[in-house]
Scaffold this motif. Structure first.
Motif, PDB file in Angstrom:
ATOM      1  N   SER A  94       0.838  -1.204   0.000  1.00 15.13           N
ATOM      2  CA  SER A  94       0.000   0.000   0.000  1.00 15.13           C
ATOM      3  C   SER A  94       0.870   1.250   0.000  1.00 15.13           C
ATOM      4  O   SER A  94       0.608   2.202  -0.735  1.00 15.13           O
ATOM      5  CB  SER A  94      -0.925   0.006   1.224  1.00 15.13           C
ATOM      6  N   GLN A 118       2.548   2.309  -3.466  1.00 13.78           N
ATOM      7  CA  GLN A 118       1.753   2.530  -4.678  1.00 13.78           C
ATOM      8  C   GLN A 118       2.130   3.770  -5.474  1.00 13.78           C
ATOM      9  O   GLN A 118       2.126   3.748  -6.694  1.00 13.78           O
ATOM     10  CB  GLN A 118       0.254   2.557  -4.334  1.00 13.78           C
ATOM     11  N   ASN A 149       5.411  -9.522  -3.492  1.00 11.56           N
ATOM     12  CA  ASN A 149       4.381  -9.346  -2.464  1.00 11.56           C
ATOM     13  C   ASN A 149       4.011 -10.720  -1.911  1.00 11.56           C
ATOM     14  O   ASN A 149       3.345 -11.497  -2.575  1.00 11.56           O
ATOM     15  CB  ASN A 149       3.157  -8.658  -3.070  1.00 11.56           C
ATOM     16  N   GLN A 164       1.689 -12.250   0.198  1.00 11.70           N
ATOM     17  CA  GLN A 164       0.433 -11.743   0.738  1.00 11.70           C
ATOM     18  C   GLN A 164       0.055 -12.376   2.080  1.00 11.70           C
ATOM     19  O   GLN A 164       0.325 -13.545   2.332  1.00 11.70           O
ATOM     20  CB  GLN A 164      -0.700 -11.996  -0.258  1.00 11.70           C
ATOM     21  N   ASP A 189      -4.426  -9.166  -2.258  1.00 19.87           N
ATOM     22  CA  ASP A 189      -3.942  -8.001  -3.017  1.00 19.87           C
ATOM     23  C   ASP A 189      -3.936  -8.233  -4.524  1.00 19.87           C
ATOM     24  O   ASP A 189      -3.189  -7.574  -5.254  1.00 19.87           O
ATOM     25  CB  ASP A 189      -2.516  -7.635  -2.555  1.00 19.87           C
ATOM     26  N   GLN A 225      -5.210  -5.187  -6.093  1.00 22.76           N
ATOM     27  CA  GLN A 225      -4.313  -4.058  -5.827  1.00 22.76           C
ATOM     28  C   GLN A 225      -3.114  -4.103  -6.784  1.00 22.76           C
ATOM     29  O   GLN A 225      -2.619  -3.061  -7.209  1.00 22.76           O
ATOM     30  CB  GLN A 225      -3.836  -4.085  -4.373  1.00 22.76           C
ATOM     31  N   TRP A 284      -4.775  -2.523  -9.887  1.00 24.09           N
ATOM     32  CA  TRP A 284      -5.293  -1.160  -9.863  1.00 24.09           C
ATOM     33  C   TRP A 284      -4.753  -0.316  -8.710  1.00 24.09           C
ATOM     34  O   TRP A 284      -5.307   0.739  -8.410  1.00 24.09           O
ATOM     35  CB  TRP A 284      -6.830  -1.180  -9.734  1.00 24.09           C
ATOM     36  N   GLY A 285      -3.699  -0.787  -8.035  1.00 20.78           N
ATOM     37  CA  GLY A 285      -3.277  -0.152  -6.784  1.00 20.78           C
ATOM     38  C   GLY A 285      -2.851   1.293  -6.912  1.00 20.78           C
ATOM     39  O   GLY A 285      -3.154   2.113  -6.051  1.00 20.78           O
ATOM     40  N   SER A 286      -2.152   1.614  -7.971  1.00 22.59           N
ATOM     41  CA  SER A 286      -1.735   2.995  -8.167  1.00 22.59           C
ATOM     42  C   SER A 286      -2.768   3.678  -9.057  1.00 22.59           C
ATOM     43  O   SER A 286      -3.462   3.009  -9.823  1.00 22.59           O
ATOM     44  CB  SER A 286      -0.347   3.023  -8.811  1.00 22.59           C
TER      45      SER A 286
END
Lengths: 181, 376
Positions: free
Chosen positions: B84, B87, B104, B106, B122, B125, B128-130
Motif C-alpha cells: 500500500s 503505490q 508481495n 500476501q 492483493d 491491488q 489497480w493499486g496505483s
C-alpha cells in the motif's frame, strides 16, 4: 503413497529442524517428494511449536497435513494440543519423560493408536551428553518405527543440516535414537 | 551444474533474483516476506551487489527505481501494508518505464491484518493499486520451484517491456519447504542500453506497442525522467490531449498487445471437463487433490491454473467458458479474480466463487464439496 507426519514440542527443542531434516532426507536423498511446513506465529516461542511433513513417492499437491499418520510429541502441552486429529490406528511416538501418560490412555485405546516411547531428552542428556540433540535422537526413533525415510538418507540429511564440527555427536544421537525402539 | 536444494519459497525467490542478475535490493522487513530480505542481505554482498534496509516501503520503492535508472536490476519484497505504501512510486515506475521487481508475499488484511497468515488479498491491488491507466504484469507462484522460476521470469519481463512486475506470492508458498532444482542454463534478459546517436537523443521515442532501450545515469545521455506526462524527449507535456493519449496508450499496449508472449496458464484434464477449476497461486495445490477425488467418483473436472493473473489471460478463460458448463474459482479472499473470470466468461459458463479468508488454504474437501453441490 502419501504419509503425513507431525512433530510437536515446545519452542527451542528443535522440532522444526527435525522436520526440515526429514523433508530433506526424503526429497534430496531418498529422491521422493516432501513438503515441510511449520506453525508460524507468536505462539511458536516458548509455547507449543510444531512442524509438519508430507512425504510421498508421487507429486504432492495439497501441502498441508490434515490428519497425520504419525504424531511425535516432545512435550505434554504439544501432545494434548495436537493429538486430536491423529488418524485412527496411527503411530504416536512420545518422549515419556516429557509426557503425563495417564492423560492419553483413553485416547490411545479408543483410537487404537500404536504408541511408542522414545526417551529422547534423557538419551541426549545422559548417553550423548548433549541435551540439544534430543531432536536428532527423536529422528532416529522416528526412522526406526515408521521407515518414512531411509537410514542413509536421514544420516545424509543430518550431516547436511548441522553445524560443522558437530557431525559426530549428531550421528551418535541418531543412532542412539534408532536403538531406543 | 544443476543444483538441488530443499528450501523455503522465500529463499527460492532470493536465489531466483540472484540468478536473474538482481544486484540491488532495498526493503523494509515485514512478515511473511522477511526471509527474502534476510537472504538478499546474505547473498548480495557475495555477488558484488548492494542491500539497503530502508526507513520504510515508500523509500524502498523509490530506491529500487533509482537503482534501476543507474543500470542495476533491482527488487524489493514486502507484504500488504508495505505494498500500500509503495503505490505512488509504483505508478511512477509505470510512467517512467522503469524495470523493477516487487515481491508481495500476501497476508491477511486489510491494514496490518494477519501478519503470519496467508491470503490472496492483493490480487486487484496489483492491478489497480496505483492511480491511473496502466497495464501491470504479475505472476503467482504455487510452489517453491515456481517462486524461483517466476522471480526470474519477472525480471525478464520487466526488462523486456520496461515495466514494474509483481510476484504475487502468499504466506503458504513463502514459508513451505520443498525441493528446488536450480538449472544451469537459465535464460536471462539483459538490460538493453541505447547506442550513442549524433544529434538529439530521444529517450522515449518508442514504437507504438513497444518500448525503447534504457540509458543509465552516467552513460552520457541527456535525459529527463518525470512522472508528468512527457514527450519523446522526456520533457513534461501535460496540456496536449494527444501527447497524453499517445503516451498512456503505448504504456498499456506494450503489455496488452504482447499478451501471447506474457500470459501463461497450465491446463489439465480440461478437454472432457464439465467443470473447470480456475485457480492461481497456492489454492492450485488443493485443486489437484480435489480433482483426483472427483474423477475417482466419475465427475469430469479439469483445472486451469493462471500463472500470470496480469495481464489477465482472457483468451484462455474464454475458451474454457465455451466448453465447460461451470467454472469454480477458489481464492483466499472474498472474491477478486472471480470478477475477471465472470467478465470474460460473459455468461457462457456459470461461475462459482469459493472465497476463503482467515489465513488457511482451502482443503481439497471444500473444493470437492462445491463440485458435488454443482453436480447436485
Amino acid at each position: 503413497m502419501r504419509t503425513e507426519v507431525r512433530i510437536a514440542g515446545f519452542g527451542g527443542q528443535g522440532v522444526i529442524m527435525a522436520g526440515i531434516i526429514i523433508g530433506k532426507a526424503a526429497s534430496l536423498f531418498d529422491n521422493i517428494n516432501a513438503v515441510q511446513t511449520q506453525s508460524y506465529g507468536p505462539e511458536a516461542r516458548g509455547g507449543a511449536s510444531r512442524t509438519e511433513i508430507v512425504v510421498s513417492d508421487e507429486e504432492i499437491d495439497y501441502p498441508k497435513v490434515t490428519s497425520p499418520d504419525i504424531l511425535v510429541a516432545m512435550s505434554h502441552e504439544a501432545l494434548i494440543k495436537y493429538m486430536g486429529d491423529l488418524k485412527d490406528e496411527g503411530i504416536l511416538i512420545i518422549d515419556p519423560d516429557m509426557i503425563v501418560e495417564e492423560e492419553i490412555v483413553d485416547f490411545v485405546e479408543e483410537h487404537k493408536i500404536k504408541l511408542y516411547r522414545a526417551p529422547a531428552t534423557k538419551t541426549a542428556t545422559e548417553d550423548v551428553g548433549l541435551r540439544i540433540v534430543a531432536n536428532i535422537v527423536m529422528i532416529g526413533a522416528i526412522v526406526k518405527v515408521t521407515e518414512v525415510v531411509s537410514v542413509d538418507a536421514a544420516k545424509q540429511a543430518i550431516l547436511d543440516s548441522v553445524p560443522k564440527g558437530t557431525e559426530d555427536k549428531n550421528i551418535q544421537a541418531f543412532e542412539a535414537g534408532y536403538a531406543l525402539i | 551444474m544443476v543444483e538441488v536444494r530443499f528450501v523455503q519459497g522465500n529463499e527460492a525467490c532470493a536465489l531466483g533474483a540472484i540468478a536473474a542478475n538482481c544486484r540491488f535490493f532495498a526493503g523494509y522487513p515485514i512478515t511473511p516476506s522477511t526471509e527474502i530480505a534476510e537472504q538478499m542481505s546474505i547473498l548480495l554482498p557475495k555477488y558484488g551487489g548492494s542491500f539497503v534496509q530502508m526507513e520504510d516501503e515508500i523509500a524502498s520503492a523509490g530506491a529500487i527505481i533509482g537503482a534501476s535508472w543507474s543500470g542495476m536490476k533491482a527488487m524489493t519484497a514486502t507484504s500488504g501494508p508495505g505494498i500500500s505504501l509503495m503505490q505512488e512510486n509504483i505508478g511512477y515506475g509505470f510512467i517512467t518505464e522503469t524495470p523493477i521487481v516487487i515481491i508481495n508475499v500476501q497476508r491477511g488484511s486489510p491494514s496490518t491484518g494477519q501478519p503470519t497468515m496467508s491470503a490472496q488479498a492483493d490480487m486487484m491491488q496489483a492491478r489497480w493499486g496505483s492511480h491511473g491507466d496502466y497495464e501491470p504484469i504479475a505472476l503467482a507462484p504455487s510452489s517453491v520451484q515456481e517462486f524461483f522460476d517466476f522471480t526470474i521470469k519477472a525480471f525478464n519481463l520487466a526488462e523486456k517491456y520496461r515495466v514494474p512486475v509483481t510476484v504475487l506470492a502468499d504466506e503458504v508458498v513463502g514459508h513451505m519447504r520443498e525441493k528446488l532444482v536450480i538449472p544451469d542454463d537459465i535464460e536471462i534478459v539483459a538490460r538493453k542500453r541505447p547506442e550513442k546517436v549524433d544529434g538529439q537523443y530521444l529517450p522515449f521515442d518508442a514504437p507504438e506497442c513497444g518500448t525503447t532501450p534504457m540509458p543509465a545515469f552516467g552513460d552520457g545521455f541527456n535525459i529527463h525522467v518525470t512522472g508528468l506526462t512527457h514527450d519523446e524527449r522526456g520533457y513534461p507535456d501535460t496540456n496536449d490531449p494527444e501527447s497524453h493519449t499517445k503516451l498512456v496508450e503505448r504504456l498499456c499496449n506494450k503489455v496488452l498487445m504482447n499478451r501471447k508472449d506474457i500470459c501463461s496458464v497450465k491446463k489439465e484434464l480440461c478437454d472432457d471437463a464439465d467443470i473447470v477449476i480456475v485457480s492461481c497461486g497456492s489454492p492450485y495445490r488443493s485443486v489437484g487433490a480435489a480433482i483426483k477425488k472427483a474423477r475417482e467418483e466419475g465427475i469430469k473436472v479439469g483445472s486451469l491454473k493462471i500463472d500470470t493473473p496480469w495481464p489477465f489471460p482472457e483468451e484462455e478463460i474464454r475458451e474454457i467458458a465455451k466448453t465447460a458448463e461451470d467454472i469454480i474459482v477458489p481464492e483466499m479472499n472474498l472474491g477478486q479474480m472471480v470478477h475477471e473470470v465472470e467478465r470474460v466468461a460473459a455468461g457462457e459458463a456459470n461461475v462459482h466463487l469459493i472465497g476463503k479468508i482467515g489465513g488457511i488454504l482451502h482443503k481439497p474437501e471444500e473444493i470437492l464439496a462445491k463440485i458435488k453441490e454443482i453436480k447436485g
